[in-house]
Write a protein that holds these residues in place. Structure first.
Motif, PDB file in Angstrom:
ATOM      1  N   LEU A   1     -44.525  93.091  -7.059  1.00 35.82           N
ATOM      2  CA  LEU A   1     -43.086  92.990  -6.574  1.00 35.82           C
ATOM      3  C   LEU A   1     -42.890  92.492  -5.328  1.00 35.82           C
ATOM      4  CD1 LEU A   1     -41.783  96.055  -8.668  1.00 35.82           C
ATOM      5  CD2 LEU A   1     -41.643  93.541  -9.224  1.00 35.82           C
ATOM      6  N   ARG A   2     -43.535  92.811  -4.273  1.00 30.76           N
ATOM      7  CA  ARG A   2     -43.791  92.481  -2.872  1.00 30.76           C
ATOM      8  C   ARG A   2     -43.425  90.965  -2.942  1.00 30.76           C
ATOM      9  NH1 ARG A   2     -46.073  94.558   2.348  1.00 30.76           N
ATOM     10  NH2 ARG A   2     -45.761  92.976   3.829  1.00 30.76           N
ATOM     11  N   TRP A   3     -44.190  90.161  -3.556  1.00 30.86           N
ATOM     12  CA  TRP A   3     -44.463  88.685  -3.595  1.00 30.86           C
ATOM     13  C   TRP A   3     -43.081  87.974  -4.296  1.00 30.86           C
ATOM     14  CZ3 TRP A   3     -49.571  89.449  -6.191  1.00 30.86           C
ATOM     15  CH2 TRP A   3     -50.558  90.056  -5.202  1.00 30.86           C
ATOM     16  N   ILE A   4     -42.850  88.667  -5.352  1.00 30.93           N
ATOM     17  CA  ILE A   4     -41.511  88.249  -6.272  1.00 30.93           C
ATOM     18  C   ILE A   4     -40.128  88.302  -5.207  1.00 30.93           C
ATOM     19  CG2 ILE A   4     -39.911  88.628  -8.042  1.00 30.93           C
ATOM     20  CD1 ILE A   4     -42.637  89.407  -9.645  1.00 30.93           C
ATOM     21  N   ALA A   5     -40.070  89.633  -4.593  1.00 28.81           N
ATOM     22  CA  ALA A   5     -38.983  90.141  -3.710  1.00 28.81           C
ATOM     23  C   ALA A   5     -38.992  88.964  -2.457  1.00 28.81           C
ATOM     24  CB  ALA A   5     -39.137  91.300  -3.017  1.00 28.81           C
ATOM     25  N   HIS A   6     -40.152  88.451  -2.016  1.00 31.64           N
ATOM     26  CA  HIS A   6     -40.030  87.632  -1.020  1.00 31.64           C
ATOM     27  C   HIS A   6     -39.518  86.237  -1.406  1.00 31.64           C
ATOM     28  CE1 HIS A   6     -41.409  85.237   2.422  1.00 31.64           C
ATOM     29  NE2 HIS A   6     -41.761  84.405   1.686  1.00 31.64           N
ATOM     30  N   GLY A   7     -39.964  85.691  -2.420  1.00 37.19           N
ATOM     31  CA  GLY A   7     -39.244  84.527  -3.088  1.00 37.19           C
ATOM     32  C   GLY A   7     -37.844  84.435  -3.446  1.00 37.19           C
ATOM     33  N   VAL A   8     -37.310  85.545  -4.067  1.00 36.65           N
ATOM     34  CA  VAL A   8     -36.103  85.718  -4.104  1.00 36.65           C
ATOM     35  C   VAL A   8     -35.238  85.897  -2.907  1.00 36.65           C
ATOM     36  CG1 VAL A   8     -34.174  87.432  -5.270  1.00 36.65           C
ATOM     37  CG2 VAL A   8     -36.388  86.920  -6.377  1.00 36.65           C
ATOM     38  N   TYR A   9     -35.814  86.540  -1.912  1.00 42.05           N
ATOM     39  CA  TYR A   9     -35.225  86.758  -0.457  1.00 42.05           C
ATOM     40  C   TYR A   9     -34.966  85.480   0.152  1.00 42.05           C
ATOM     41  CZ  TYR A   9     -34.036  87.976   3.974  1.00 42.05           C
ATOM     42  OH  TYR A   9     -33.021  88.007   5.114  1.00 42.05           O
ATOM     43  N   ARG A  10     -36.082  84.449   0.110  1.00 44.01           N
ATOM     44  CA  ARG A  10     -36.041  83.407   0.608  1.00 44.01           C
ATOM     45  C   ARG A  10     -35.078  82.291  -0.173  1.00 44.01           C
ATOM     46  NH1 ARG A  10     -36.527  84.136   5.065  1.00 44.01           N
ATOM     47  NH2 ARG A  10     -35.198  82.498   5.142  1.00 44.01           N
ATOM     48  N   LEU A  11     -35.132  82.402  -1.494  1.00 43.16           N
ATOM     49  CA  LEU A  11     -34.016  81.519  -2.368  1.00 43.16           C
ATOM     50  C   LEU A  11     -32.775  82.165  -1.764  1.00 43.16           C
ATOM     51  CD1 LEU A  11     -33.650  79.507  -4.604  1.00 43.16           C
ATOM     52  CD2 LEU A  11     -33.796  81.496  -6.079  1.00 43.16           C
ATOM     53  N   VAL A  12     -32.153  83.304  -1.751  1.00 39.79           N
ATOM     54  CA  VAL A  12     -30.886  83.760  -1.258  1.00 39.79           C
ATOM     55  C   VAL A  12     -30.921  83.161   0.047  1.00 39.79           C
ATOM     56  CG1 VAL A  12     -29.569  85.612  -0.912  1.00 39.79           C
ATOM     57  CG2 VAL A  12     -30.657  85.430  -3.146  1.00 39.79           C
ATOM     58  N   ALA A  13     -31.716  83.666   0.993  1.00 36.88           N
ATOM     59  CA  ALA A  13     -31.368  83.185   2.393  1.00 36.88           C
ATOM     60  C   ALA A  13     -31.163  81.617   2.901  1.00 36.88           C
ATOM     61  CB  ALA A  13     -32.561  83.684   3.304  1.00 36.88           C
ATOM     62  N   ASN A  14     -32.081  81.127   2.060  1.00 37.48           N
ATOM     63  CA  ASN A  14     -31.820  79.533   2.134  1.00 37.48           C
ATOM     64  C   ASN A  14     -30.714  79.014   1.620  1.00 37.48           C
ATOM     65  OD1 ASN A  14     -34.303  79.360   3.542  1.00 37.48           O
ATOM     66  ND2 ASN A  14     -35.447  78.877   1.706  1.00 37.48           N
ATOM     67  N   ASN A  15     -29.866  79.620   0.612  1.00 34.60           N
ATOM     68  CA  ASN A  15     -28.892  79.308   0.036  1.00 34.60           C
ATOM     69  C   ASN A  15     -27.456  80.159   0.252  1.00 34.60           C
ATOM     70  OD1 ASN A  15     -29.599  76.853  -1.392  1.00 34.60           O
ATOM     71  ND2 ASN A  15     -31.246  78.316  -1.951  1.00 34.60           N
ATOM     72  N   ARG A  16     -27.569  81.010   1.251  1.00 37.86           N
ATOM     73  CA  ARG A  16     -26.527  82.111   1.573  1.00 37.86           C
ATOM     74  C   ARG A  16     -25.205  81.418   1.543  1.00 37.86           C
ATOM     75  NH1 ARG A  16     -28.138  84.328   7.400  1.00 37.86           N
ATOM     76  NH2 ARG A  16     -28.024  82.570   8.310  1.00 37.86           N
ATOM     77  N   GLU A  17     -24.937  80.217   2.249  1.00 33.87           N
ATOM     78  CA  GLU A  17     -23.696  79.692   2.141  1.00 33.87           C
ATOM     79  C   GLU A  17     -23.255  79.524   0.807  1.00 33.87           C
ATOM     80  OE1 GLU A  17     -26.260  76.198   2.073  1.00 33.87           O
ATOM     81  OE2 GLU A  17     -26.423  77.738   2.876  1.00 33.87           O
ATOM     82  N   ARG A  18     -23.948  79.277  -0.163  1.00 35.46           N
ATOM     83  CA  ARG A  18     -23.403  79.228  -1.636  1.00 35.46           C
ATOM     84  C   ARG A  18     -23.183  80.564  -2.416  1.00 35.46           C
ATOM     85  NH1 ARG A  18     -28.087  75.103  -1.640  1.00 35.46           N
ATOM     86  NH2 ARG A  18     -27.051  73.189  -1.023  1.00 35.46           N
ATOM     87  N   MET A  19     -23.833  81.568  -1.794  1.00 32.85           N
ATOM     88  CA  MET A  19     -23.382  82.932  -2.584  1.00 32.85           C
ATOM     89  C   MET A  19     -22.188  83.380  -2.486  1.00 32.85           C
ATOM     90  SD  MET A  19     -26.702  83.185  -3.491  1.00 32.85           S
ATOM     91  CE  MET A  19     -26.719  84.826  -4.105  1.00 32.85           C
ATOM     92  N   PRO A  20     -21.815  84.398  -3.315  1.00 34.17           N
ATOM     93  CA  PRO A  20     -20.404  85.052  -3.127  1.00 34.17           C
ATOM     94  C   PRO A  20     -20.095  85.377  -1.661  1.00 34.17           C
ATOM     95  CG  PRO A  20     -21.692  85.872  -5.010  1.00 34.17           C
ATOM     96  CD  PRO A  20     -22.584  84.953  -4.350  1.00 34.17           C
ATOM     97  N   GLY A  21     -19.116  84.823  -1.232  1.00 34.65           N
ATOM     98  CA  GLY A  21     -18.539  85.621  -0.004  1.00 34.65           C
ATOM     99  C   GLY A  21     -19.171  84.726   1.127  1.00 34.65           C
ATOM    100  N   GLY A  22     -20.077  83.684   0.788  1.00 38.51           N
ATOM    101  CA  GLY A  22     -20.612  82.843   1.784  1.00 38.51           C
ATOM    102  C   GLY A  22     -19.634  81.720   2.131  1.00 38.51           C
TER     103      GLY A  22
END
Length: 138
Positions: free
Chosen positions: A94-115
């Motif tokens: 889960l740590r590895w999966i969480a890292h991948g999800v975090y990077r995906l969100v962080a790299n696209n945070r301007e596209r996220m709700p409220g971004g």
């Protein structure tokens, strides 16, 4: 010497600010929360480059956890049911999966709700793609 952990986030990013506001209201971690723009990063033992790149959790002893592991530490610190989720996010796989999800969100945070466009990582903080790579000399 600090007695509480410090959570450092990007105060210029609306998505990051909304996420931290949610955490403060609903998760209620026992820590200081500050945008990196107002933090004394040098005294916290970190850099602007790292703070621009990811959420940071800095322990009172000065150990820095970034990204998904900062989220896991925040959850562990909050106790109650949140601590179980934090513990799970600290364990492979889960740590590895969480890292991948975090990077995906962080790299696209301007596209996220409220971004907003201000949420985009600086160009040197984004992963390089063929399109963004400088031309090579032949």
């Amino acid at each position: 010497m600090r007695t509480r952990p410090v959570l450092i986030y990007d105060g210029d990013c609306a998505f990051c600010t909304s996420s931290v506001t949610f955490a403060e209201r609903h998760i209620r971690p026992r820590c200081e929360v500050t945008p990196w723009q107002f933090a004394d990063l040098n005294s916290l033992g970190t850099t602007r480059e790292r703070a621009e790149h990811e959420l940071l959790w800095i322990t009172p002893a000065g150990v820095t956890h970034g990204g998904a592991q900062a989220v896991a530490k925040l959850l562990l610190n909050a106790g109650r049911r949140w601590a179980v989720l934090g513990a799970l996010l600290s364990l492979p796989p889960l740590r590895w999966i969480a890292h991948g999800v975090y990077r995906l969100v962080a790299n696209n945070r301007e596209r996220m709700p409220g971004g907003t466009p201000a949420c985009a990582l600086p160009a040197d903080g984004r992963p390089r793609t063929q399109a963004s790579s400088p031309p090579t000399a032949h």
